[in-house]
Design an enzyme around this catalytic site. Structure first.
Site, short mmCIF file in Angstrom:
data_model
loop_
_atom_site.label_atom_id
_atom_site.label_comp_id
_atom_site.label_asym_id
_atom_site.label_seq_id
_atom_site.Cartn_x
_atom_site.Cartn_y
_atom_site.Cartn_z
N HIS A 17 1.12 -1.22 -0.01
CA HIS A 17 -0.13 0.06 -0.08
C HIS A 17 0.93 1.53 -0.34
O HIS A 17 1.58 1.91 0.67
CB HIS A 17 -0.96 -0.15 1.14
CG HIS A 17 -1.83 0.75 1.13
ND1 HIS A 17 -3.10 0.36 1.43
CD2 HIS A 17 -1.66 2.55 1.04
CE1 HIS A 17 -3.77 1.91 1.20
NE2 HIS A 17 -3.05 3.08 1.27
N HIS A 19 1.68 5.69 -1.95
CA HIS A 19 1.41 6.27 -2.99
C HIS A 19 2.44 6.85 -3.00
O HIS A 19 3.43 7.78 -2.39
CB HIS A 19 0.36 7.20 -1.88
CG HIS A 19 -0.99 7.15 -1.23
ND1 HIS A 19 -2.05 6.66 -1.40
CD2 HIS A 19 -1.08 6.02 0.08
CE1 HIS A 19 -2.67 6.28 -1.12
NE2 HIS A 19 -2.76 5.95 0.04
N LYS A 100 -8.86 -0.54 -6.10
CA LYS A 100 -9.13 0.42 -4.64
C LYS A 100 -10.71 0.82 -4.66
O LYS A 100 -10.94 1.85 -5.11
CB LYS A 100 -8.16 1.26 -4.49
CG LYS A 100 -8.46 1.28 -2.75
CD LYS A 100 -7.86 0.96 -1.98
CE LYS A 100 -7.96 1.74 -0.58
NZ LYS A 100 -6.51 2.53 -0.21
N HIS A 137 -10.38 1.31 1.46
CA HIS A 137 -10.61 2.14 2.57
C HIS A 137 -11.75 1.72 3.59
O HIS A 137 -12.79 1.65 3.63
CB HIS A 137 -10.60 3.16 2.31
CG HIS A 137 -9.92 4.12 2.66
ND1 HIS A 137 -8.95 4.64 3.19
CD2 HIS A 137 -11.22 4.76 4.56
CE1 HIS A 137 -8.91 5.57 3.92
NE2 HIS A 137 -9.87 5.88 5.11
N HIS A 177 -4.44 -1.21 6.04
CA HIS A 177 -5.07 -0.39 7.17
C HIS A 177 -5.78 -0.16 8.20
O HIS A 177 -6.25 0.99 8.65
CB HIS A 177 -3.96 1.41 6.55
CG HIS A 177 -5.31 1.95 5.96
ND1 HIS A 177 -6.48 1.98 5.80
CD2 HIS A 177 -5.25 2.98 4.82
CE1 HIS A 177 -7.06 2.80 5.22
NE2 HIS A 177 -6.72 3.12 4.04
N ASP A 247 1.29 2.68 3.49
CA ASP A 247 -0.01 3.99 3.28
C ASP A 247 1.01 5.06 3.29
O ASP A 247 0.04 5.47 3.90
CB ASP A 247 -1.07 3.99 4.78
CG ASP A 247 -1.33 4.74 3.94
OD1 ASP A 247 -2.73 5.05 2.63
OD2 ASP A 247 -2.56 5.41 4.79
#
Length: 354
Positions: A17, A19, A100, A137, A177, A247
């Site tokens: 995960h 970004h 996602k 999420h 997460h 994350d």
């Protein structure tokens, strides 16, 4: 290297995960994945605009590979009403790994997120047929009328996870997460097609650490000490369906450090440049260092059905490593988690393998 150095080897560290953003910020942060010890990155699609189809995902992957070719990038699509079963088949053929889901408005760039899952059932059915992964999420939007806020949004979400698993029992689902004891217990109960990522920062933080500290503020927020202990306990247990998804979410220093009466600071904790030493430091602190390789590589690779053998090992040495105060490129500047703090572990060299 001295004869008393403690060495730990992790084969093929994989972060499920990550970004990596766009533009100059992307150029700054993408090399940090490898710098932090990781050779596989599962890339989130919540750009502006989001990555909603295979062509966009492949173009983004090409950009990332040009910036840092030493990382294997697994790509995802953003769940939206534009996504169709046909596009799912196309994505599978293109090597895209998952989709996602973001509930509308709960985190960064989720303004076009979903409000109800039922409209996506044909997409989920095709994902199940194609053996793609659904990443969730796990929060619902805050709602004063139901006493829902950031502290219980994950708990209220779990009924949706259970429903999706019931209706699509062959669909591989990852609750992203996790931050609560209830989430851990739910995932453990649901069985082999449901897994869960845990971040490094949620192993470190509780609510007291982000209340009033903008650089520790993320979505979902860290919860109570008993919740943090549940995350730590399931790693100590060695449960095979729990693994690292950092994350790691870079925001520029000015977006993290400032807020106005009408605009909160950006939500996200940035761990990529220090990730493997940080996880080793944390797992050692709560008696789970022997689970490091499984948590940061083996468990996630097995669930995602990616390479699990003949992986190049990254070595960690038990020696102090001080985290930089900030990292910058051009006009972009980010501050890593625990900036200026000293970790007990650092990444070793190839000589440590001999």
């Amino acid at each position: 290297m001295t004869s008393t150095s403690i060495i730990v080897k992790v084969p093929g560290p994989a972060d499920f995960h990550v970004h990596l953003r766009q533009g100059d910020l992307c150029e700054l942060v993408t090399p940090h994945v490898l710098q932090g010890g990781f050779s596989l990155a599962y890339v989130m699609p919540n750009l502006a605009p989001p990555i909603k189809n295979s062509d966009q995902a492949l173009a983004y992957k090409s950009t990332l590979e040009q910036i840092e070719p030493g990382v294997q990038y697994l790509m995802t699509l953003y769940l939206s009403l534009e996504l169709t079963p046909h596009e799912i088949r196309k994505a599978k053929q293109a090597g895209i790994t998952g989709v996602k889901s973001y509930p509308r408005g709960v985190t960064t760039n989720s303004e076009t997120g979903i409000e109800s899952y039922t409209a996506y059932y044909p997409v989920f059915e095709e994902m199940q047929n194609q053996d793609m992964v659904l990443n969730l999420h796990g929060e619902v939007p805050s709602d004063p009328s139901t006493n829902t806020c950031v502290m219980n949004a994950e708990r209220h979400f779990l009924k949706h996870l259970e429903t999706l698993h019931r209706d699509f029992p062959r669909l591989r689902i990852v609750l992203e997460h996790a931050t609560t004891k209830e989430a851990v217990e739910t995932v453990k109960r649901l069985g082999s097609t449901v897994a869960c990522t845990i971040t490094a920062h949620h192993l470190a933080l509780t609510v007291d650490d982000w209340a009033g500290q903008s650089f520790h503020f993320c979505k979902p927020v860290a919860k109570y000490p008993e919740d943090r202990e549940a995350l730590r306990a399931v790693i100590r247990e060695g449960h095979p369906r729990f693994f690292l998804g950092s994350d790691s979410a870079p925001h520029t220093v000015n977006k993290k450090a400032t807020a106005t009466p009408n605009q909160a600071c950006a939500a996200g904790v940035y761990t990529a440049p220090i990730l493997l030493p940080l996880v080793a430091h944390l797992l050692e602190s709560f008696g789970a260092l022997d689970r490091l390789a499984a948590f940061t590589s083996g468990n996630g690779r097995a669930f995602y059905k990616v390479q699990t053998t003949n992986l190049r090992a990254v070595t960690l040495r038990r020696e102090p490593f001080r985290i930089a105060e900030s990292l910058s490129l051009k006009d972009e500047q980010v501050a890593p988690f625990w900036a200026g703090k000293e970790l007990n572990w650092s990444i070793g060299s190839d000589d440590d393998l001999t």
